[in-house]
Design a protein around this motif. Structure first.
Motif, PDB file in Angstrom:
ATOM      1  N   ALA A   1       8.921 -23.330  37.893  1.00 17.42           N
ATOM      2  CA  ALA A   1       9.056 -23.254  39.321  1.00 17.42           C
ATOM      3  C   ALA A   1       8.401 -23.009  40.023  1.00 17.42           C
ATOM      4  N   ARG A   2       8.084 -23.119  41.257  1.00 12.81           N
ATOM      5  CA  ARG A   2       8.044 -22.922  42.771  1.00 12.81           C
ATOM      6  C   ARG A   2       8.774 -23.212  43.621  1.00 12.81           C
ATOM      7  N   GLN A   3       9.219 -23.805  43.383  1.00 10.94           N
ATOM      8  CA  GLN A   3      10.654 -24.312  45.310  1.00 10.94           C
ATOM      9  C   GLN A   3      11.736 -23.292  44.615  1.00 10.94           C
TER      10      GLN A   3
ATOM     11  N   GLY B   1      23.608 -18.166  53.489  1.00 10.93           N
ATOM     12  CA  GLY B   1      23.990 -16.559  54.164  1.00 10.93           C
ATOM     13  C   GLY B   1      22.467 -15.579  54.657  1.00 10.93           C
ATOM     14  N   LEU B   2      23.254 -14.655  54.460  1.00 18.12           N
ATOM     15  CA  LEU B   2      22.390 -13.158  54.770  1.00 18.12           C
ATOM     16  C   LEU B   2      21.401 -12.812  53.836  1.00 18.12           C
ATOM     17  N   ASP B   3      20.960 -13.550  52.981  1.00 15.82           N
ATOM     18  CA  ASP B   3      20.097 -13.592  51.948  1.00 15.82           C
ATOM     19  C   ASP B   3      18.411 -13.649  52.668  1.00 15.82           C
ATOM     20  N   THR B   4      17.735 -12.024  51.533  1.00 15.37           N
ATOM     21  CA  THR B   4      16.899 -11.806  52.238  1.00 15.37           C
ATOM     22  C   THR B   4      14.807 -12.033  51.093  1.00 15.37           C
ATOM     23  N   ARG B   5      16.186 -12.953  49.998  1.00 20.64           N
ATOM     24  CA  ARG B   5      15.148 -12.351  48.854  1.00 20.64           C
ATOM     25  C   ARG B   5      13.429 -13.155  48.995  1.00 20.64           C
ATOM     26  N   ALA B   6      13.533 -13.662  50.076  1.00 22.39           N
ATOM     27  CA  ALA B   6      12.074 -14.548  50.831  1.00 22.39           C
ATOM     28  C   ALA B   6      11.052 -13.283  50.864  1.00 22.39           C
TER      29      ALA B   6
ATOM     30  N   LEU C   1       7.501 -12.382  44.909  1.00 17.82           N
ATOM     31  CA  LEU C   1       7.417 -13.713  44.377  1.00 17.82           C
ATOM     32  C   LEU C   1       6.167 -14.165  44.161  1.00 17.82           C
ATOM     33  N   PRO C   2       5.664 -15.480  43.125  1.00 20.31           N
ATOM     34  CA  PRO C   2       4.459 -16.122  43.680  1.00 20.31           C
ATOM     35  C   PRO C   2       3.919 -16.318  44.534  1.00 20.31           C
ATOM     36  N   SER C   3       3.062 -16.356  45.389  1.00 22.55           N
ATOM     37  CA  SER C   3       2.512 -16.520  46.683  1.00 22.55           C
ATOM     38  C   SER C   3       2.156 -17.825  46.754  1.00 22.55           C
ATOM     39  N   ASP C   4       2.579 -18.845  46.236  1.00 21.91           N
ATOM     40  CA  ASP C   4       2.721 -20.387  46.275  1.00 21.91           C
ATOM     41  C   ASP C   4       4.230 -20.716  46.176  1.00 21.91           C
ATOM     42  N   VAL C   5       5.085 -19.930  46.148  1.00 22.42           N
ATOM     43  CA  VAL C   5       6.411 -20.220  45.858  1.00 22.42           C
ATOM     44  C   VAL C   5       7.183 -20.580  47.562  1.00 22.42           C
ATOM     45  N   VAL C   6       7.837 -21.261  47.781  1.00 22.10           N
ATOM     46  CA  VAL C   6       8.578 -22.231  48.595  1.00 22.10           C
ATOM     47  C   VAL C   6       9.500 -21.882  48.708  1.00 22.10           C
ATOM     48  N   VAL C   7      10.641 -20.784  49.517  1.00 18.85           N
ATOM     49  CA  VAL C   7      11.475 -20.484  48.930  1.00 18.85           C
ATOM     50  C   VAL C   7      12.727 -21.466  50.654  1.00 18.85           C
TER      51      VAL C   7
ATOM     52  N   ALA D   1      10.194  -8.822  60.879  1.00 15.66           N
ATOM     53  CA  ALA D   1       9.949  -9.181  58.639  1.00 15.66           C
ATOM     54  C   ALA D   1       9.108 -10.281  59.092  1.00 15.66           C
ATOM     55  N   ALA D   2       8.386 -10.099  57.868  1.00 16.32           N
ATOM     56  CA  ALA D   2       8.126 -11.039  58.202  1.00 16.32           C
ATOM     57  C   ALA D   2       8.207 -12.116  56.102  1.00 16.32           C
ATOM     58  N   PRO D   3       8.584 -12.920  55.770  1.00 13.28           N
ATOM     59  CA  PRO D   3       8.501 -13.262  54.221  1.00 13.28           C
ATOM     60  C   PRO D   3       7.006 -13.304  53.439  1.00 13.28           C
ATOM     61  N   LYS D   4       7.604 -12.494  52.183  1.00  9.92           N
ATOM     62  CA  LYS D   4       6.610 -12.228  51.177  1.00  9.92           C
ATOM     63  C   LYS D   4       5.811 -13.964  51.366  1.00  9.92           C
ATOM     64  N   VAL D   5       6.579 -14.951  51.333  1.00  7.56           N
ATOM     65  CA  VAL D   5       6.255 -16.413  50.809  1.00  7.56           C
ATOM     66  C   VAL D   5       6.728 -17.714  51.197  1.00  7.56           C
ATOM     67  N   GLU D   6       6.217 -18.391  50.931  1.00 10.88           N
ATOM     68  CA  GLU D   6       6.960 -19.701  52.710  1.00 10.88           C
ATOM     69  C   GLU D   6       8.113 -19.766  52.160  1.00 10.88           C
ATOM     70  N   ARG D   7       9.004 -19.765  53.828  1.00  8.78           N
ATOM     71  CA  ARG D   7      10.394 -19.456  53.756  1.00  8.78           C
ATOM     72  C   ARG D   7      10.466 -20.492  55.363  1.00  8.78           C
TER      73      ARG D   7
END
Length: 301
Positions: free
Chosen positions: A100-102, A109-114, A119-125, A146-152
């Motif tokens: 899964a890459r999506q 809500g206030l989720d900050t998982r991104a 996560l793999p660098s090519d994942v989009v949240v 704050a900067a996300p680790k993947v595309e958000r």
């Protein structure tokens, strides 16, 4: 009717109603983060709590609670949210580590998982929630640089409206395997909105996709109105969860997914308390008794 989006919109933020529960969960994640035996780390959670006037006085460490873990709200209930965070973190990381890459966070809500999960660098949240909630979250995160680790990709839309069009317009690809999370969401939605959501997830999911969601199985939610958790939440922070839950008939979403060809499993939170040796265990008149965590996978052909 199943398959038809309920036409209702709501721009409410985090200062009341269901939006305020996002701050409750953030406070719980903050308390969990600072525990010596923490199950989940979220360094952003306490900043959401401090940024909202309605809850700026709430604790973000268990040491700030006079009766500590004996407090039904900030002890047992907060530990429940910490456990749920860890379990869904593990589910998401495992699903994203396969194909899964999506990722779609339904009622983010206030989720900050991104921002906090590796996560793999090519994942989009994709984060779906009301515009007011997402705007508050962005304001706090921007203030922290704050900067996300993947595309958000924030998707500002009410899940009681037609969120599918908004999601696909934001770049979601139904042909790519995805992992979906509906954390603490479905019991706030009317039954038809839940049915529409489950049907839409199935329709938008290709083989190899996965879904995790939380359900409540009680036939009579009010039977637990005087439980320690609901009472403490009402009296200590003024949130009447039973007033916010939708009390109409609930669909059998796990059964519906199974009928659509998904493999599903259902667990009590206590299963994971025992596995991690931390978290709530059953007690009399327990508001958590009917809670179930459902994990579903759409098999690869």
């Amino acid at each position: 009717m199943p398959g038809t989006a309920p036409q209702q919109t709501d721009t409410e933020g985090v200062d009341g109603g269901v939006g305020l529960t996002a701050l409750l969960v953030a406070a719980a994640r903050a308390i969990e983060t600072h525990r010596h035996d923490s199950l989940a780390q979220d360094v952003y959670a306490e900043h959401f709590v401090h940024a909202a006037p309605a809850c700026a006085h709430w604790p973000v460490r268990i040491e700030q609670v006079p009766d500590g873990d004996d407090n039904p709200l900030w002890g047992r209930f907060a530990r429940y949210f910490g456990l749920r965070t860890r379990v869904l973190d593990d589910f998401l990381v495992q699903a994203a580590g396969t194909k899964a890459r999506q990722v779609v966070l339904l009622g983010a809500g206030l989720d900050t998982r991104a921002f906090r999960l590796d996560l793999p660098s090519d994942v989009v949240v994709f984060e779906i929630d009301r515009a007011g909630v997402l705007a508050f979250k962005q304001q706090v995160l921007t203030g922290l640089s704050a900067a996300p680790k993947v595309e958000r990709v924030p998707v500002p839309v009410d899940l009681r409206a037609d969120w599918v069009i908004a999601l696909t317009n934001a770049g979601f690809d139904p042909a790519a395997p995805s992992v979906w999370l509906a954390e603490g969401l479905l019991f706030y939605l009317p039954g038809p909105a839940e049915t529409y959501l489950i049907d839409a997830v199935d329709r938008l999911s290709t083989a190899g996709s996965a879904l995790a969601f939380e359900a409540k199985l009680e036939k009579d939610l009010l039977a637990y109105r005087d439980s320690a958790i609901y009472t403490a939440t009402r009296e200590q922070i003024g949130i009447d969860l039973l007033h916010l839950f939708d009390t109409g008939p609930r669909p059998d979403s796990a059964g519906d997914l199974t009928a659509k060809g998904w493999s599903t499993s259902m667990h009590t939170p206590f299963d994971f308390s025992r596995r991690h040796r931390r978290g709530p265990l059953p007690e009399p008149n327990d508001a958590l008794e009917g809670n179930r965590w459902v994990f579903a996978h759409k098999p690869r052909s």
